[in-house]
Design a protein around this motif. Structure first.
Motif, PDB file in Angstrom:
ATOM      1  N   GLN A 249      39.203  38.364-132.180  1.00  0.00           N
ATOM      2  CA  GLN A 249      38.129  38.874-133.038  1.00  0.00           C
ATOM      3  C   GLN A 249      38.676  39.071-134.444  1.00  0.00           C
ATOM      4  OE1 GLN A 249      36.808  42.724-131.672  1.00  0.00           O
ATOM      5  NE2 GLN A 249      38.875  43.424-131.221  1.00  0.00           N
ATOM      6  N   LYS A 250      37.779  39.051-135.407  1.00  0.00           N
ATOM      7  CA  LYS A 250      38.203  39.132-136.794  1.00  0.00           C
ATOM      8  C   LYS A 250      38.753  40.509-137.130  1.00  0.00           C
ATOM      9  CE  LYS A 250      34.782  35.795-138.496  1.00  0.00           C
ATOM     10  NZ  LYS A 250      33.672  35.566-139.459  1.00  0.00           N
ATOM     11  N   PRO A 251      39.898  40.576-137.809  1.00  0.00           N
ATOM     12  CA  PRO A 251      40.369  41.873-138.295  1.00  0.00           C
ATOM     13  C   PRO A 251      39.524  42.327-139.478  1.00  0.00           C
ATOM     14  CG  PRO A 251      41.805  40.141-139.096  1.00  0.00           C
ATOM     15  CD  PRO A 251      40.825  39.479-138.167  1.00  0.00           C
ATOM     16  N   ILE A 252      39.482  43.631-139.678  1.00  0.00           N
ATOM     17  CA  ILE A 252      38.809  44.192-140.857  1.00  0.00           C
ATOM     18  C   ILE A 252      39.831  44.251-141.976  1.00  0.00           C
ATOM     19  CG2 ILE A 252      37.619  46.210-141.784  1.00  0.00           C
ATOM     20  CD1 ILE A 252      36.871  46.842-138.796  1.00  0.00           C
ATOM     21  N   VAL A 253      39.491  43.696-143.125  1.00  0.00           N
ATOM     22  CA  VAL A 253      40.442  43.584-144.229  1.00  0.00           C
ATOM     23  C   VAL A 253      39.946  44.393-145.429  1.00  0.00           C
ATOM     24  CG1 VAL A 253      41.681  42.035-145.783  1.00  0.00           C
ATOM     25  CG2 VAL A 253      41.083  41.266-143.465  1.00  0.00           C
ATOM     26  N   PHE A 254      40.732  45.406-145.814  1.00  0.00           N
ATOM     27  CA  PHE A 254      40.458  46.161-147.036  1.00  0.00           C
ATOM     28  C   PHE A 254      41.353  45.598-148.137  1.00  0.00           C
ATOM     29  CE2 PHE A 254      39.058  49.098-143.777  1.00  0.00           C
ATOM     30  CZ  PHE A 254      37.891  49.636-144.313  1.00  0.00           C
ATOM     31  N   SER A 255      40.726  45.127-149.205  1.00  0.00           N
ATOM     32  CA  SER A 255      41.481  44.468-150.270  1.00  0.00           C
ATOM     33  C   SER A 255      41.322  45.189-151.597  1.00  0.00           C
ATOM     34  CB  SER A 255      40.989  43.019-150.430  1.00  0.00           C
ATOM     35  OG  SER A 255      41.497  42.439-151.617  1.00  0.00           O
ATOM     36  N   THR A 256      42.454  45.347-152.290  1.00  0.00           N
ATOM     37  CA  THR A 256      42.418  45.825-153.680  1.00  0.00           C
ATOM     38  C   THR A 256      43.089  44.802-154.588  1.00  0.00           C
ATOM     39  OG1 THR A 256      44.432  47.121-153.260  1.00  0.00           O
ATOM     40  CG2 THR A 256      42.331  48.293-153.142  1.00  0.00           C
ATOM     41  N   LEU A 257      42.938  43.529-154.261  1.00  0.00           N
ATOM     42  CA  LEU A 257      43.491  42.464-155.093  1.00  0.00           C
ATOM     43  C   LEU A 257      42.666  42.326-156.370  1.00  0.00           C
ATOM     44  CD1 LEU A 257      44.129  39.839-152.285  1.00  0.00           C
ATOM     45  CD2 LEU A 257      45.863  41.167-153.504  1.00  0.00           C
ATOM     46  N   VAL A 258      43.346  42.345-157.503  1.00  0.00           N
ATOM     47  CA  VAL A 258      42.666  42.293-158.802  1.00  0.00           C
ATOM     48  C   VAL A 258      42.449  40.862-159.267  1.00  0.00           C
ATOM     49  CG1 VAL A 258      42.875  42.917-161.239  1.00  0.00           C
ATOM     50  CG2 VAL A 258      43.553  44.554-159.472  1.00  0.00           C
ATOM     51  N   ASN A 259      43.463  40.033-159.111  1.00  0.00           N
ATOM     52  CA  ASN A 259      43.375  38.647-159.588  1.00  0.00           C
ATOM     53  C   ASN A 259      42.360  37.882-158.735  1.00  0.00           C
ATOM     54  OD1 ASN A 259      44.210  35.669-159.458  1.00  0.00           O
ATOM     55  ND2 ASN A 259      45.431  36.420-161.191  1.00  0.00           N
ATOM     56  N   SER A 260      41.327  37.325-159.382  1.00  0.00           N
ATOM     57  CA  SER A 260      40.237  36.678-158.653  1.00  0.00           C
ATOM     58  C   SER A 260      40.704  35.433-157.904  1.00  0.00           C
ATOM     59  CB  SER A 260      39.099  36.321-159.615  1.00  0.00           C
ATOM     60  OG  SER A 260      39.560  35.448-160.637  1.00  0.00           O
ATOM     61  N   VAL A 261      41.658  34.683-158.476  1.00  0.00           N
ATOM     62  CA  VAL A 261      42.160  33.479-157.816  1.00  0.00           C
ATOM     63  C   VAL A 261      42.881  33.853-156.521  1.00  0.00           C
ATOM     64  CG1 VAL A 261      43.731  31.520-158.001  1.00  0.00           C
ATOM     65  CG2 VAL A 261      42.349  32.193-159.980  1.00  0.00           C
TER      66      VAL A 261
END
Length: 278
Positions: free
Chosen positions: A68-80
């Motif tokens: 099953q898909k993991p839940i991912v919390f992201s604070t990545l700033v760079n859009s690429v």
């Protein structure tokens, strides 16, 4: 997949920095969902496309392993970089997209979008203050020294193993608070007085207590079978300490069922101390 799989979920915190911001915000969300066990994984310092590809693969591997898909919390700033990671097989919670973009619209100004901005500490006076607070707190742990108590923002008192040291360090690291702490020991109870160095600073003192049963459990981990850890001794010390704090007019609370965060927030409010360091 195990029969309890529906009650288990992997959560991944992805960041271009330490991941502390993602983890803190993520924990606030996860705490709203009871009965589910969250296996938590932090993937920090994703500041290049190469690292982003590696992070994406790791998330895909987790999804394949868990089924099953993991839940991912992201604070990545760079859009690429963010877009590379978002191609992974996960359920994404983009914290900057959620909060920063609405703020840009409301304030009518573009954010810096600078990687690691929330933890930029070079030439930061607050960072210097926090380091000083940590050093002060370590030097004044467990009544090691009476020097410079006038510089303390708070002095914690309580019986041994009631939570003074972890609370002191949390206050120093998170809020830049200079926290000293003193154990209340049988000799203090026999004299019927606070440790001799403390009365001049009573307005800075805050007390911690704990249930005798919990205290006995904690002490038995350190010194099993000792009088120090016995339930009867713990009861006597707690009773004497709480009596002393009431008599001296010292505000206190029990650490038995409260987290360090809750205890620290109460102390900040009670003594009207500072605000968090960002």
């Amino acid at each position: 997949m195990s029969e309890n799989a529906s009650q288990e979920r992997t959560v991944v915190f992805v960041s271009d920095g330490t991941g502390i911001t993602a983890e803190t915000l993520g924990h606030s969300v996860l705490s709203q969902f009871e009965g589910i066990r969250f296996k938590q994984i932090r993937i920090p310092f994703i500041d290049s496309e190469v690292k982003a590809i590696s992070a994406r693969q790791k998330i895909n591997d987790i999804a394949k392993y868990d089924g099953q898909k993991p839940i991912v919390f992201s604070t990545l700033v760079n859009s690429v970089i963010n877009n590379v990671v978002k191609q992974a097989d996960g359920v994404f919670m983009d914290l900057f997209l959620t909060f920063v973009e609405p703020m840009e619209k409301e304030l009518n100004i573009k954010s810096t979008h600078r990687i690691g901005r929330s933890h930029t500490i070079a030439d930061n006076e607050q960072y210097k203050n926090r380091i000083e607070a940590i050093n002060y707190t370590l030097a004044h742990d467990d009544g090691q020294t009476h020097k410079d108590l006038q510089a303390a923002d708070v002095i914690l008192v309580g019986v041994s193993r009631s939570g003074k040291t972890p609370t002191s360090l949390y206050l120093a690291m998170q809020y830049g608070i200079k926290a000293a702490n003193y154990p209340l020991i049988p000799e203090d109870f026999e004299r019927g007085e606070l440790p001799t160095a403390l009365p001049p600073f009573k307005d800075k003192i805050f007390g911690l207590s704990i249930s005798p049963e919990r205290l006995s459990e904690i002490r038995n981990e350190r010194r099993p079978g000792s009088k120090y850890a016995s339930l009867e001794n713990c009861r006597q010390e707690i009773k004497a300490a709480e009596f002393m704090m009431r008599r001296e007019g010292i505000s206190w609370l029990s650490s038995t069922s409260k987290s360090i965060e809750e205890i620290s927030t109460t102390i900040l409010q009670q003594l009207n101390l500072g605000s968090p360091i960002y």
